[in-house]
Scaffold this motif. Structure first.
Motif, PDB file in Angstrom:
ATOM      1  N   TYR A 193       0.886  -1.162   0.000  1.00 42.32           N
ATOM      2  CA  TYR A 193       0.000   0.000   0.000  1.00 42.32           C
ATOM      3  C   TYR A 193       0.922   1.210   0.000  1.00 42.32           C
ATOM      4  O   TYR A 193       1.425   1.594   1.064  1.00 42.32           O
ATOM      5  CB  TYR A 193      -0.887   0.009   1.242  1.00 42.32           C
ATOM      6  CG  TYR A 193      -1.691  -1.266   1.425  1.00 42.32           C
ATOM      7  CD1 TYR A 193      -2.883  -1.463   0.739  1.00 42.32           C
ATOM      8  CD2 TYR A 193      -1.235  -2.275   2.280  1.00 42.32           C
ATOM      9  CE1 TYR A 193      -3.618  -2.623   0.903  1.00 42.32           C
ATOM     10  CE2 TYR A 193      -1.967  -3.439   2.447  1.00 42.32           C
ATOM     11  CZ  TYR A 193      -3.164  -3.610   1.755  1.00 42.32           C
ATOM     12  OH  TYR A 193      -3.875  -4.766   1.928  1.00 42.32           O
ATOM     13  N   ALA A 202       2.970  -4.816   2.908  1.00 47.00           N
ATOM     14  CA  ALA A 202       2.188  -5.639   3.829  1.00 47.00           C
ATOM     15  C   ALA A 202       2.478  -7.121   3.656  1.00 47.00           C
ATOM     16  O   ALA A 202       2.407  -7.896   4.606  1.00 47.00           O
ATOM     17  CB  ALA A 202       0.703  -5.365   3.632  1.00 47.00           C
ATOM     18  N   ALA A 235      -0.975 -13.187  13.799  1.00 48.92           N
ATOM     19  CA  ALA A 235      -1.501 -12.109  14.634  1.00 48.92           C
ATOM     20  C   ALA A 235      -2.082 -10.996  13.770  1.00 48.92           C
ATOM     21  O   ALA A 235      -1.874 -10.960  12.555  1.00 48.92           O
ATOM     22  CB  ALA A 235      -0.399 -11.571  15.525  1.00 48.92           C
ATOM     23  N   ASN A 236      -2.770 -10.077  14.420  1.00 49.24           N
ATOM     24  CA  ASN A 236      -3.318  -8.905  13.758  1.00 49.24           C
ATOM     25  C   ASN A 236      -2.185  -8.136  13.072  1.00 49.24           C
ATOM     26  O   ASN A 236      -1.142  -7.921  13.659  1.00 49.24           O
ATOM     27  CB  ASN A 236      -3.990  -8.035  14.832  1.00 49.24           C
ATOM     28  CG  ASN A 236      -4.922  -7.008  14.239  1.00 49.24           C
ATOM     29  OD1 ASN A 236      -5.383  -7.160  13.102  1.00 49.24           O
ATOM     30  ND2 ASN A 236      -5.187  -5.960  14.988  1.00 49.24           N
ATOM     31  N   GLY A 237      -2.393  -7.764  11.804  1.00 50.42           N
ATOM     32  CA  GLY A 237      -1.392  -6.985  11.075  1.00 50.42           C
ATOM     33  C   GLY A 237      -0.325  -7.805  10.385  1.00 50.42           C
ATOM     34  O   GLY A 237       0.582  -7.256   9.754  1.00 50.42           O
ATOM     35  N   ALA A 238      -0.426  -9.140  10.459  1.00 50.51           N
ATOM     36  CA  ALA A 238       0.594 -10.023   9.870  1.00 50.51           C
ATOM     37  C   ALA A 238       0.596  -9.986   8.343  1.00 50.51           C
ATOM     38  O   ALA A 238       1.591 -10.326   7.700  1.00 50.51           O
ATOM     39  CB  ALA A 238       0.380 -11.455  10.358  1.00 50.51           C
ATOM     40  N   GLY A 239      -0.537  -9.610   7.757  1.00 57.09           N
ATOM     41  CA  GLY A 239      -0.643  -9.573   6.298  1.00 57.09           C
ATOM     42  C   GLY A 239      -1.561 -10.643   5.726  1.00 57.09           C
ATOM     43  O   GLY A 239      -1.559 -10.887   4.518  1.00 57.09           O
ATOM     44  N   LYS A 240      -2.348 -11.263   6.582  1.00 54.10           N
ATOM     45  CA  LYS A 240      -3.236 -12.355   6.159  1.00 54.10           C
ATOM     46  C   LYS A 240      -4.324 -11.869   5.190  1.00 54.10           C
ATOM     47  O   LYS A 240      -4.514 -12.447   4.121  1.00 54.10           O
ATOM     48  CB  LYS A 240      -3.909 -13.007   7.386  1.00 54.10           C
ATOM     49  CG  LYS A 240      -2.945 -13.490   8.451  1.00 54.10           C
ATOM     50  CD  LYS A 240      -3.663 -14.137   9.629  1.00 54.10           C
ATOM     51  CE  LYS A 240      -4.668 -13.226  10.348  1.00 54.10           C
ATOM     52  NZ  LYS A 240      -4.054 -12.029  10.980  1.00 54.10           N
ATOM     53  N   SER A 241      -5.031 -10.818   5.574  1.00 56.05           N
ATOM     54  CA  SER A 241      -6.109 -10.325   4.707  1.00 56.05           C
ATOM     55  C   SER A 241      -5.553  -9.796   3.391  1.00 56.05           C
ATOM     56  O   SER A 241      -6.134 -10.015   2.327  1.00 56.05           O
ATOM     57  CB  SER A 241      -6.898  -9.209   5.400  1.00 56.05           C
ATOM     58  OG  SER A 241      -7.590  -9.717   6.511  1.00 56.05           O
ATOM     59  N   SER A 242      -4.418  -9.099   3.474  1.00 56.80           N
ATOM     60  CA  SER A 242      -3.805  -8.581   2.245  1.00 56.80           C
ATOM     61  C   SER A 242      -3.492  -9.718   1.291  1.00 56.80           C
ATOM     62  O   SER A 242      -3.689  -9.604   0.078  1.00 56.80           O
ATOM     63  CB  SER A 242      -2.525  -7.809   2.581  1.00 56.80           C
ATOM     64  OG  SER A 242      -2.827  -6.713   3.408  1.00 56.80           O
TER      65      SER A 242
HETATM   66  N1  ADP Z   1      -5.802  -0.428   2.734  1.00 55.68           N
HETATM   67  C1  ADP Z   1      -4.656  -0.350   3.403  1.00 55.68           C
HETATM   68  N2  ADP Z   1      -3.874   0.755   3.299  1.00 55.68           N
HETATM   69  C2  ADP Z   1      -2.704   0.850   3.963  1.00 55.68           C
HETATM   70  N3  ADP Z   1      -2.204  -0.113   4.777  1.00 55.68           N
HETATM   71  C3  ADP Z   1      -2.932  -1.224   4.918  1.00 55.68           C
HETATM   72  C4  ADP Z   1      -4.195  -1.411   4.247  1.00 55.68           C
HETATM   73  N4  ADP Z   1      -4.680  -2.626   4.586  1.00 55.68           N
HETATM   74  C5  ADP Z   1      -3.784  -3.172   5.418  1.00 55.68           C
HETATM   75  N5  ADP Z   1      -2.727  -2.355   5.619  1.00 55.68           N
HETATM   76  C6  ADP Z   1      -1.551  -2.616   6.446  1.00 55.68           C
HETATM   77  O1  ADP Z   1      -0.962  -3.820   5.983  1.00 55.68           O
HETATM   78  C7  ADP Z   1      -0.518  -4.620   7.068  1.00 55.68           C
HETATM   79  C8  ADP Z   1      -1.185  -5.981   7.008  1.00 55.68           C
HETATM   80  O2  ADP Z   1      -2.584  -5.832   7.187  1.00 55.68           O
HETATM   81  P1  ADP Z   1      -3.613  -7.022   6.983  1.00 55.68           P
HETATM   82  O3  ADP Z   1      -3.328  -7.698   5.700  1.00 55.68           O
HETATM   83  O4  ADP Z   1      -4.970  -6.470   7.182  1.00 55.68           O
HETATM   84  O5  ADP Z   1      -3.206  -8.004   8.175  1.00 55.68           O
HETATM   85  P2  ADP Z   1      -4.055  -9.126   8.949  1.00 55.68           P
HETATM   86  O6  ADP Z   1      -5.205  -9.508   8.099  1.00 55.68           O
HETATM   87  O7  ADP Z   1      -3.083 -10.233   9.172  1.00 55.68           O
HETATM   88  O8  ADP Z   1      -4.488  -8.497  10.241  1.00 55.68           O
HETATM   89  C9  ADP Z   1      -0.840  -3.839   8.337  1.00 55.68           C
HETATM   90  O9  ADP Z   1       0.319  -3.151   8.719  1.00 55.68           O
HETATM   91  C10 ADP Z   1      -1.926  -2.900   7.896  1.00 55.68           C
HETATM   92  O10 ADP Z   1      -1.911  -1.717   8.648  1.00 55.68           O
END
Ligand code: ADP
Ligand code: MG
Length: 235
Positions: A11, A16, A35-42
């Motif tokens: 991003y 991420a 954990a939260n913020g690991a990059g799973k959803s991304s």
């Molecule tokens: N739309 C976005 N814009 C900027 N940073 C993002 C966005 N979505 C996620 N991030 C950042 O990318 C990293 C991974 O996020 P995410 O994939 O949501 O992790 P998880 O699903 O494991 O909690 C985090 O540091 C988060 O702040």
């Protein structure tokens, strides 16, 4: 069925996901933990064209799908049930499900899709005309999964299906996910709930800081401390 290599998501300046490799075989139920913020959803979103792919190869059924738009991927058989469910509170259960049907515009196909989802989640049939916002958390999660099932996917991506649910409800949802796998749907599931996930999945990957830090069978991951370390930030 799915083969991901060198996947990077950024991003702007924020990287991420920093080079993830993972694969899912036909018929498997695989967890992506961390954990939260690991990059799973991304990572999960990148598979369906919903997060900014910086690099990497994504093969689905031996075809490179990395550049394909989401609606094309849906037609090819990949659907995502996103984090936070994203259902429409002011629409009925049936209307929410219908949104998951995309191109299945023909009436008999749509009816068949409804029947299949209602067979899996009878409670949704009972609440068919009710507004989605009036459902319990567990029922809303069923609706989110049901919506993703409306196109009859080959590969189902689930992002944190247990989020915000009481342990007993999580158990019910996980039993349903297990049942979907038993029906032949291949599933990649993102979860923070490690203990309960490892009870139902075949294999798992553990992510920390945008990278895969461990991988193995559910048994192996249960026995090792890598998962715990990843959560504590020492993995
Ligand atoms: N739309 C976005 N814009 C900027 N940073 C993002 C966005 N979505 C996620 N991030 C950042 O990318 C990293 C991974 O996020 P995410 O994939 O949501 O992790 P998880 O699903 O494991 O909690 C985090 O540091 C988060 O702040
Ligand atoms: Mg997430």
């Amino acid at each position: 069925m799915l083969k991901v290599s060198g996947l990077k998501v950024a991003y702007g300046a924020v990287e991420a996901v920093r080079g993830v490799d993972l694969d899912v075989e036909q018929g498997e139920l695989v967890a992506l933990l961390g954990a939260n913020g690991a990059g799973k959803s991304s990572t999960l979103n990148a598979l369906v064209g919903l997060s900014p792919l910086k690099a990497g190869r994504i093969e689905f059924l031996s075809e490179d799908i990395a550049k394909l738009p989401t609606e094309v991927l849906v037609r090819r058989g990949i659907t995502l049930s996103p984090e936070g469910r994203r259902i429409f509170a002011s629409l009925s259960v049936a209307e929410n499900l219908r949104l998951g049907a995309y191109g299945r515009a023909e009436r008999d196909q749509l009816d068949e899709a409804y029947d299949q989802v209602f067979a899996l989640f009878p409670i949704l049939k009972e609440r068919e005309t009710q507004l989605a916002g009036t459902l319990s958390g567990g029922q809303q999660q069923m609706l989110a999964i049901g919506r993703a099932l409306m196109i009859g996917p080959k590969l189902l991506l689930l992002d944190e299906p247990s989020l915000g649910l009481a342990p007993q409800i999580v158990e019910t949802i996980f039993e349903l996910i297990s049942a979907l796998r038993d029906r032949g749907i291949t599933i990649l599931m993102v979860e923070q709930n490690v203990a309960m996930s490892l009870d139902i999945v075949d294999r798992g990957y553990v992510m920390a800081g945008g990278e895969i830090v461990a991988a193995g069978s559910a048994q192996e991951l249960k026995a090792s401390n890598v998962v715990e370390n990843a959560y504590l930030g020492t993995g």
